[in-house]
Motif scaffolding. Structure first.
Motif, mmCIF file in Angstrom:
data_model
loop_
_atom_site.group_PDB
_atom_site.id
_atom_site.type_symbol
_atom_site.label_atom_id
_atom_site.label_comp_id
_atom_site.label_asym_id
_atom_site.label_seq_id
_atom_site.Cartn_x
_atom_site.Cartn_y
_atom_site.Cartn_z
ATOM 1 N N GLY A 1 87.642 14.144 122.498
ATOM 2 C CA GLY A 1 88.827 14.346 123.325
ATOM 3 C C GLY A 1 88.821 15.801 123.746
ATOM 4 O O GLY A 1 87.825 16.309 124.220
ATOM 5 N N GLY A 2 89.910 16.523 123.521
ATOM 6 C CA GLY A 2 89.943 17.955 123.810
ATOM 7 C C GLY A 2 89.509 18.788 122.625
ATOM 8 O O GLY A 2 89.488 20.011 122.678
ATOM 9 N N ALA A 3 89.142 18.115 121.530
ATOM 10 C CA ALA A 3 88.772 18.786 120.287
ATOM 11 C C ALA A 3 87.250 18.783 120.125
ATOM 12 O O ALA A 3 86.513 18.366 121.018
ATOM 13 N N THR A 4 86.798 19.242 118.948
ATOM 14 C CA THR A 4 85.367 19.291 118.640
ATOM 15 C C THR A 4 85.140 18.750 117.242
ATOM 16 O O THR A 4 85.803 19.159 116.286
ATOM 17 N N ARG A 5 84.205 17.848 117.133
ATOM 18 C CA ARG A 5 83.738 17.399 115.826
ATOM 19 C C ARG A 5 82.582 18.324 115.459
ATOM 20 O O ARG A 5 81.577 18.408 116.183
ATOM 21 N N VAL A 6 82.732 19.072 114.368
ATOM 22 C CA VAL A 6 81.732 20.042 113.915
ATOM 23 C C VAL A 6 80.964 19.440 112.744
ATOM 24 O O VAL A 6 81.569 18.970 111.778
ATOM 25 N N ARG A 7 79.643 19.465 112.849
ATOM 26 C CA ARG A 7 78.798 19.035 111.733
ATOM 27 C C ARG A 7 77.890 20.199 111.372
ATOM 28 O O ARG A 7 77.129 20.703 112.209
ATOM 29 N N TRP A 8 77.987 20.622 110.118
ATOM 30 C CA TRP A 8 77.192 21.733 109.605
ATOM 31 C C TRP A 8 76.199 21.159 108.609
ATOM 32 O O TRP A 8 76.591 20.553 107.615
ATOM 33 N N THR A 9 74.917 21.352 108.870
ATOM 34 C CA THR A 9 73.871 20.880 107.971
ATOM 35 C C THR A 9 73.176 22.081 107.362
ATOM 36 O O THR A 9 72.776 23.006 108.074
ATOM 37 N N VAL A 10 73.052 22.058 106.049
ATOM 38 C CA VAL A 10 72.350 23.096 105.299
ATOM 39 C C VAL A 10 71.112 22.439 104.703
ATOM 40 O O VAL A 10 71.228 21.503 103.904
ATOM 41 N N ALA A 11 69.936 22.881 105.117
ATOM 42 C CA ALA A 11 68.667 22.341 104.634
ATOM 43 C C ALA A 11 67.915 23.459 103.940
ATOM 44 O O ALA A 11 67.735 24.541 104.512
ATOM 45 N N THR A 12 67.475 23.205 102.711
ATOM 46 C CA THR A 12 66.869 24.293 101.953
ATOM 47 C C THR A 12 65.801 23.798 100.990
ATOM 48 O O THR A 12 65.717 22.610 100.671
ATOM 49 N N ASP A 13 64.993 24.734 100.528
ATOM 50 C CA ASP A 13 63.973 24.466 99.523
ATOM 51 C C ASP A 13 63.826 25.717 98.674
ATOM 52 O O ASP A 13 64.222 26.815 99.082
ATOM 53 N N GLY A 14 63.257 25.527 97.514
ATOM 54 C CA GLY A 14 63.028 26.644 96.609
ATOM 55 C C GLY A 14 62.503 26.141 95.283
ATOM 56 O O GLY A 14 62.059 24.986 95.169
ATOM 57 N N THR A 15 62.597 26.983 94.292
ATOM 58 C CA THR A 15 62.159 26.595 92.953
ATOM 59 C C THR A 15 63.027 25.449 92.454
ATOM 60 O O THR A 15 64.110 25.176 92.998
ATOM 61 N N ALA A 16 62.579 24.791 91.399
ATOM 62 C CA ALA A 16 63.351 23.687 90.821
ATOM 63 C C ALA A 16 64.740 24.160 90.388
ATOM 64 O O ALA A 16 65.741 23.462 90.602
ATOM 65 N N VAL A 17 64.812 25.338 89.811
ATOM 66 C CA VAL A 17 66.111 25.878 89.381
ATOM 67 C C VAL A 17 67.002 26.134 90.597
ATOM 68 O O VAL A 17 68.187 25.777 90.602
ATOM 69 N N TYR A 18 66.456 26.728 91.640
ATOM 70 C CA TYR A 18 67.219 26.988 92.866
ATOM 71 C C TYR A 18 67.769 25.687 93.441
ATOM 72 O O TYR A 18 68.948 25.584 93.771
ATOM 73 N N ARG A 19 66.907 24.667 93.558
ATOM 74 C CA ARG A 19 67.359 23.386 94.116
ATOM 75 C C ARG A 19 68.473 22.788 93.271
ATOM 76 O O ARG A 19 69.454 22.267 93.801
#
Length: 157
Positions: free
Chosen positions: A109-127
């Motif tokens: 409509g006059g608004a906005t549907r916002v979709r934020w995607t965070v995609a990441t990788d790292g060590t097992a502890v980080y994940r």
């Protein structure tokens, strides 16, 4: 200590080992939301609580978080009123090897549907830490979208 991230592209959101997507609606039109995301980067701390400072760089921006986290980012996609995506090239976040954030703006409509995607990788502890932080990250996003909504819809004084 600064670490370099892998130079992944926007397609990383399709294959990242950890991928989180959050959605919200903002009453302002997509062009206004996009302007805040891509053109008024220095103002992000005014509406996205975890951020302390954001500065433009030749490649994109440098972001400082509460608690001392820092990210140097390169803009990957800048499609006005539609999409804004960037990757982290350098960070002091321990264990991170790749990170892409992708903002998709869909007219509602006059608004906005916002979709934020965070995609990441790292060590097992980080994940594991990032997965455990999902509820807090989602809360920060929802709070940010409410603050952005107020910023874009309240009359200026």
């Amino acid at each position: 200590m600064l670490r370099r991230g892998r130079p992944v592209g926007p397609e990383f959101v399709e294959s990242a080992p950890v991928c989180m997507a959050f959605g919200a609606e903002v009453a302002a039109p997509p062009a206004a939301v996009y302007r805040e995301l891509a053109e008024c980067v220095e103002d992000w701390p005014d509406w996205f609580g975890p951020l302390v400072a954001v500065a433009r760089t030749p490649e994109g921006r440098q972001v400082r978080l509460r608690g001392g986290g820092q990210f140097w980012e390169t803009v990957l996609v800048a499609e006005p009123a539609t999409r804004y995506a960037y990757r982290t090239d350098r960070t002091n976040a321990p264990g991170m090897t790749a990170l892409v954030e992708d903002w998709l703006l869909v007219p509602a409509g006059g608004a906005t549907r916002v979709r934020w995607t965070v995609a990441t990788d790292g060590t097992a502890v980080y994940r594991a830490v990032v997965r455990a932080a999902r509820p807090a990250i989602g809360r920060s996003f929802r709070d940010a979208m409410r603050a952005l909504d107020r910023r874009l819809t309240l009359p200026e004084s």
